[in-house]
Design a protein around this motif. Structure first.
Motif, PDB file in Angstrom:
ATOM      1  N   THR A 124     -12.048  96.054  47.824  1.00 17.44           N
ATOM      2  CA  THR A 124     -13.248  95.842  47.008  1.00 17.44           C
ATOM      3  C   THR A 124     -14.484  95.670  47.881  1.00 17.44           C
ATOM      4  OG1 THR A 124     -11.943  94.811  45.246  1.00 17.44           O
ATOM      5  CG2 THR A 124     -14.315  94.362  45.258  1.00 17.44           C
ATOM      6  N   ILE A 125     -14.335  94.924  48.982  1.00 18.17           N
ATOM      7  CA  ILE A 125     -15.453  94.716  49.903  1.00 18.17           C
ATOM      8  C   ILE A 125     -15.900  96.051  50.497  1.00 18.17           C
ATOM      9  CG2 ILE A 125     -16.167  93.698  52.105  1.00 18.17           C
ATOM     10  CD1 ILE A 125     -14.333  91.321  51.450  1.00 18.17           C
ATOM     11  N   ILE A 126     -14.943  96.887  50.903  1.00 19.76           N
ATOM     12  CA  ILE A 126     -15.273  98.204  51.468  1.00 19.76           C
ATOM     13  C   ILE A 126     -16.049  99.031  50.446  1.00 19.76           C
ATOM     14  CG2 ILE A 126     -14.307 100.426  52.219  1.00 19.76           C
ATOM     15  CD1 ILE A 126     -12.032  98.857  53.549  1.00 19.76           C
ATOM     16  N   GLN A 127     -15.563  99.036  49.194  1.00 19.19           N
ATOM     17  CA  GLN A 127     -16.229  99.806  48.142  1.00 19.19           C
ATOM     18  C   GLN A 127     -17.656  99.304  47.910  1.00 19.19           C
ATOM     19  OE1 GLN A 127     -13.450  99.243  44.925  1.00 19.19           O
ATOM     20  NE2 GLN A 127     -12.208 101.019  45.491  1.00 19.19           N
ATOM     21  N   ASN A 128     -17.830  97.985  47.900  1.00 19.67           N
ATOM     22  CA  ASN A 128     -19.161  97.419  47.672  1.00 19.67           C
ATOM     23  C   ASN A 128     -20.098  97.675  48.843  1.00 19.67           C
ATOM     24  OD1 ASN A 128     -18.468  96.466  45.144  1.00 19.67           O
ATOM     25  ND2 ASN A 128     -17.841  94.459  45.880  1.00 19.67           N
ATOM     26  N   LEU A 129     -19.557  97.642  50.062  1.00 21.58           N
ATOM     27  CA  LEU A 129     -20.367  97.964  51.245  1.00 21.58           C
ATOM     28  C   LEU A 129     -20.820  99.418  51.209  1.00 21.58           C
ATOM     29  CD1 LEU A 129     -18.377  96.091  54.046  1.00 21.58           C
ATOM     30  CD2 LEU A 129     -20.767  95.677  53.460  1.00 21.58           C
ATOM     31  N   GLU A 130     -19.911 100.310  50.826  1.00 15.51           N
ATOM     32  CA  GLU A 130     -20.235 101.739  50.750  1.00 15.51           C
ATOM     33  C   GLU A 130     -21.271 101.984  49.653  1.00 15.51           C
ATOM     34  OE1 GLU A 130     -16.386 103.446  50.163  1.00 15.51           O
ATOM     35  OE2 GLU A 130     -16.019 103.744  52.318  1.00 15.51           O
ATOM     36  N   ASN A 135     -27.052 103.360  48.609  1.00 11.13           N
ATOM     37  CA  ASN A 135     -28.277 103.123  47.843  1.00 11.13           C
ATOM     38  C   ASN A 135     -29.462 102.750  48.718  1.00 11.13           C
ATOM     39  OD1 ASN A 135     -27.205 103.618  45.277  1.00 11.13           O
ATOM     40  ND2 ASN A 135     -26.283 101.603  45.198  1.00 11.13           N
ATOM     41  N   SER A 136     -29.288 102.810  50.015  1.00 15.27           N
ATOM     42  CA  SER A 136     -30.386 102.487  50.926  1.00 15.27           C
ATOM     43  C   SER A 136     -31.551 103.467  50.712  1.00 15.27           C
ATOM     44  CB  SER A 136     -29.902 102.569  52.377  1.00 15.27           C
ATOM     45  OG  SER A 136     -30.962 102.335  53.270  1.00 15.27           O
ATOM     46  N   GLY A 137     -32.758 102.942  50.595  1.00 14.64           N
ATOM     47  CA  GLY A 137     -33.927 103.800  50.407  1.00 14.64           C
ATOM     48  C   GLY A 137     -34.142 104.254  48.976  1.00 14.64           C
ATOM     49  N   LYS A 138     -33.294 103.762  48.054  1.00 16.32           N
ATOM     50  CA  LYS A 138     -33.429 104.132  46.645  1.00 16.32           C
ATOM     51  C   LYS A 138     -34.083 102.993  45.870  1.00 16.32           C
ATOM     52  CE  LYS A 138     -29.335 107.123  46.657  1.00 16.32           C
ATOM     53  NZ  LYS A 138     -27.999 107.364  46.051  1.00 16.32           N
ATOM     54  N   LEU A 447     -25.140  98.222  36.531  1.00 14.37           N
ATOM     55  CA  LEU A 447     -26.403  97.669  37.008  1.00 14.37           C
ATOM     56  C   LEU A 447     -26.860  98.599  38.126  1.00 14.37           C
ATOM     57  CD1 LEU A 447     -25.658  93.820  37.132  1.00 14.37           C
ATOM     58  CD2 LEU A 447     -27.006  95.065  35.430  1.00 14.37           C
ATOM     59  N   LEU A 448     -27.818  99.435  37.846  1.00 22.22           N
ATOM     60  CA  LEU A 448     -28.247 100.460  38.789  1.00 22.22           C
ATOM     61  C   LEU A 448     -28.578  99.864  40.158  1.00 22.22           C
ATOM     62  CD1 LEU A 448     -30.519 102.452  36.341  1.00 22.22           C
ATOM     63  CD2 LEU A 448     -28.357 103.248  37.287  1.00 22.22           C
ATOM     64  N   LEU A 449     -28.058 100.489  41.200  1.00 16.37           N
ATOM     65  CA  LEU A 449     -28.246 100.094  42.601  1.00 16.37           C
ATOM     66  C   LEU A 449     -27.581  98.757  42.942  1.00 16.37           C
ATOM     67  CD1 LEU A 449     -31.990 101.094  43.233  1.00 16.37           C
ATOM     68  CD2 LEU A 449     -29.925 102.479  43.512  1.00 16.37           C
ATOM     69  N   ARG A 450     -26.972  98.107  41.952  1.00 18.96           N
ATOM     70  CA  ARG A 450     -26.303  96.828  42.191  1.00 18.96           C
ATOM     71  C   ARG A 450     -24.807  96.911  41.958  1.00 18.96           C
ATOM     72  NH1 ARG A 450     -29.854  92.156  39.086  1.00 18.96           N
ATOM     73  NH2 ARG A 450     -31.752  92.273  40.333  1.00 18.96           N
ATOM     74  N   ARG A 451     -24.449  97.558  40.848  1.00 19.38           N
ATOM     75  CA  ARG A 451     -23.040  97.580  40.453  1.00 19.38           C
ATOM     76  C   ARG A 451     -22.747  98.857  39.688  1.00 19.38           C
ATOM     77  NH1 ARG A 451     -22.074  92.970  36.528  1.00 19.38           N
ATOM     78  NH2 ARG A 451     -22.611  94.417  34.868  1.00 19.38           N
ATOM     79  N   ALA A 476     -32.723  99.030  27.559  1.00 23.64           N
ATOM     80  CA  ALA A 476     -33.967  99.405  28.230  1.00 23.64           C
ATOM     81  C   ALA A 476     -34.252  98.607  29.492  1.00 23.64           C
ATOM     82  CB  ALA A 476     -35.140  99.251  27.257  1.00 23.64           C
ATOM     83  N   ASN A 477     -33.419  97.610  29.775  1.00 23.95           N
ATOM     84  CA  ASN A 477     -33.599  96.878  31.029  1.00 23.95           C
ATOM     85  C   ASN A 477     -33.513  97.878  32.182  1.00 23.95           C
ATOM     86  OD1 ASN A 477     -32.793  95.433  33.506  1.00 23.95           O
ATOM     87  ND2 ASN A 477     -32.738  93.644  32.198  1.00 23.95           N
ATOM     88  N   PRO A 478     -34.510  97.914  33.086  1.00 26.59           N
ATOM     89  CA  PRO A 478     -34.525  98.923  34.158  1.00 26.59           C
ATOM     90  C   PRO A 478     -33.281  98.924  35.038  1.00 26.59           C
ATOM     91  CG  PRO A 478     -36.649  97.821  34.027  1.00 26.59           C
ATOM     92  CD  PRO A 478     -35.725  97.067  33.127  1.00 26.59           C
ATOM     93  N   TRP A 479     -32.563  97.797  35.090  1.00 23.83           N
ATOM     94  CA  TRP A 479     -31.320  97.747  35.874  1.00 23.83           C
ATOM     95  C   TRP A 479     -30.164  98.426  35.147  1.00 23.83           C
ATOM     96  CZ3 TRP A 479     -31.379  96.677  40.815  1.00 23.83           C
ATOM     97  CH2 TRP A 479     -32.391  95.862  41.333  1.00 23.83           C
TER      98      TRP A 479
END
Length: 554
Positions: A124-130, A135-138, A447-451, A476-479
């Protein structure tokens, strides 16, 4: 404080103060110390910390903790699924002080061997790190809109007399933006370029630039910037080209030539004329994605798209009855003052104990307040709703007699998110088939760019909603922006209505409605297929007749 094993009572006092301060309406930076002390949970130490923050933008305890925390640990703390205790264990046992070191330790299997972790946690940690790295720069569209607007203003000043347009993904209002792109047309390009290169806020990357494009990166935030240049004669076709997705440009118009090839003929003087001379209905910029819009335009089937003004009410909102910041009265009065005809309040259900979910006694109290407010505020109306948790087996919170007391029910998943596609789809369909479900809330839980959202069979879910007369939310929440715009047309084709819901936890949250409208428009959403484009009387009849049918069956 948790990371460094500070006194648990001290930690709890900060948490308690934070909750009280967040729920308050006032700006703590303008409150006096006497006013702060009156807030529940705010003691002398908290007041002193706020005083220091006002004077120095920091305070001693924070600085003390930061000084003994490796900078990389702060990045590790941002990785989903890793709380302070686990981060502390990784730091002490493996010497991990950065996300890079954490990835290496996971890949070598060291993390799985630590007590309390294991193979599953390591994976799970590997997946979350990836996910985080990808999402860097997004940036979310909503978060970057102001910055791009400021850049546009700056470039307009620096390129006086030139034609300028925002192009790229932002012009099409995509939910995630990786680059701010602009087009400038001028007969004095050398002067314009010189002015732009002198900007100190952008680090220009000349090795990636060329005669017709200047590329760089904002120094303040991690966002790439590209400025395309052309003559004024070429401005229109360049703008059309740079504002469309590659799939749109590659789409064939007449079986022989693509949109891109048609654009290069330059035999038109406006966007509308370009589409007209090629036998196409005008395609709004946000729909130029190569997602079937060319075929619709050939048959004149692009509908009149939903607008902000079409929305008559706001459904799916939270108050202080659960985890909202503002009271029911405040949420209602602000909604009315914005010009809406009704508010749908839908606080969390009892299973969401972490969000102050409503026990039955609290529901009765809220319903009584709603009845009183409706008498006072008529013709404005508050509809009684609940955001009912979809439990692990797909059932809804509460017994049927409680569910029957609401005007509408938003059914949503908030727990046990690590599901495969079969379990997630089955769980949602069970909830959809519950006759009391009115609206399916944020279908994938993303959750866009988060989850990442849990995977679902979108067609099966939409088909189930069609069969059970269930509306699907565009949160409509931007996330969130969930349902994704790519499934809007399929939903409409199946006769499924959509509801633009802000999931507002405070009055300012109503402003997110515009992002839901953008998502709907990208998918081709119309006023007729939008639930909350109904007037107050229409939606009251809709809720009422639906509930009567449900009660007749049960």
């Amino acid at each position: 404080m948790e990371l460094h094993d500070e006194n648990p009572f001290k930690i709890r006092s900060y948490q308690s103060a934070l909750i009280s301060l967040e729920r308050g309406d006032e700006d703590i930076m303008v409150l006096s110390e006497d006013e702060l002390v009156k807030i529940q949970g705010v003691g002398k130490s908290i007041v002193e910390a706020i005083r220091q923050l006002k004077e120095t933008d920091t305070f001693p305890l924070l600085e003390e903790l930061l000084n003994k925390t490796p900078e990389g640990i702060l990045e590790v703390l941002q990785i989903k699924g890793l709380g302070p205790k686990k981060v502390k264990t990784l730091w002490e046992e493996l010497g991990i002080t950065s996300t890079h070191e954490l990835m290496e330790a996971c890949q070598s299997g060291k993390v799985a061997k630590i007590k309390g972790f294991g193979e599953k946690t390591q994976t799970t940690i590997i997946q979350n790190l990836e996910f985080t790295a990808s999402n860097s720069g997004k940036w979310l569209y909503a978060d970057i809109a102001k910055m791009i607007g400021q850049l546009e203003e700056t470039f307009t000043i620096m390129a006086r007399g030139a034609e300028l347009a925002v192009v790229g993904d932002f012009a099409r209002q995509l939910e995630i933006i990786t680059e701010a792109e602009f087009l400038i047309a001028s007969e004095e390009l050398a002067t314009v370029k010189a002015n732009l290169k002198a900007m100190e806020s952008i680090e220009w990357i000349l090795l990636e630039s060329g005669p017709r494009t200047l590329r760089g990166k904002l120094k303040e935030i991690d966002l790439r910037v590209s400025i395309h240049f052309c003559s004024k004669e070429d401005f229109l076709w360049k703008k059309l080209s740079l504002s469309a997705a590659p799939l749109h440009l590659d789409s064939l118009v007449d079986g022989q030539e693509s949109i891109a090839q048609k654009l290069q003929k330059k035999n038109y003087s406006s966007e509308a004329e370009f589409f007209s001379i090629n036998g196409l209905q005008y395609i709004p910029t946000e729909m130029r994605e190569g997602f079937g819009e060319i075929e619709l335009a050939k048959e004149n089937k692009i509908p009149e798209l939903l607008t902000d003004k079409d929305l008559k009410g706001i459904l799916h909102n939270h108050s202080t009855y659960s985890d909202g910041k503002h009271s029911l009265r405040q949420m209602a009065e602000y909604c009315r003052d914005l010009g809406y005809e009704y508010l749908g309040i839908s606080d969390h259900s009892k299973t969401a104990f972490y969000a102050g979910g409503l026990e039955v006694e609290k529901i009765l109290k809220q319903h009584q307040e709603i009845d009183e407010l409706n008498k006072e505020m008529a013709p404005f109306r508050i509809f009684k709703g609940i955001e009912s948790d979809i439990l692990s087996d797909g059932k809804l919170d509460y017994e049927n007699n409680v569910l029957a007391s609401f005007d509408f029910i938003v059914s949503s998943v908030h727990s046990i998110l690590n599901m495969d596609i079969n379990r997630a789809t089955s769980r949602l369909i069970t909830a959809i088939e519950n006759p009391y479900t009115t609206i399916l809330g944020h279908p994938t839980g993303r959750l866009l760019l988060r989850r990442q959202g849990y995977p679902i069979d979108h067609k099966a879910i939409i088909d189930a909603c069609a069969a059970n007369n269930v509306v699907i939310e565009i949160n409509a929440n931007p996330w969130r922006l969930d349902l994704d715009w790519r499934w809007v047309r399929y939903a409409m084709d199946q006769g499924v209505k959509l509801s633009i819901n802000p999931d507002a936890h405070e009055m300012d949250g109503y402003a997110d409605m515009k992002y839901g409208v953008l998502v709907g428009r990208k998918g081709g959403l119309t006023k007729e297929m939008t639930l909350n484009a109904m007037s107050v009387d229409e939606i009251a009849n809709y809720f009422g007749s639906r509930l009567e049918k449900v009660k007749a069956k049960i």
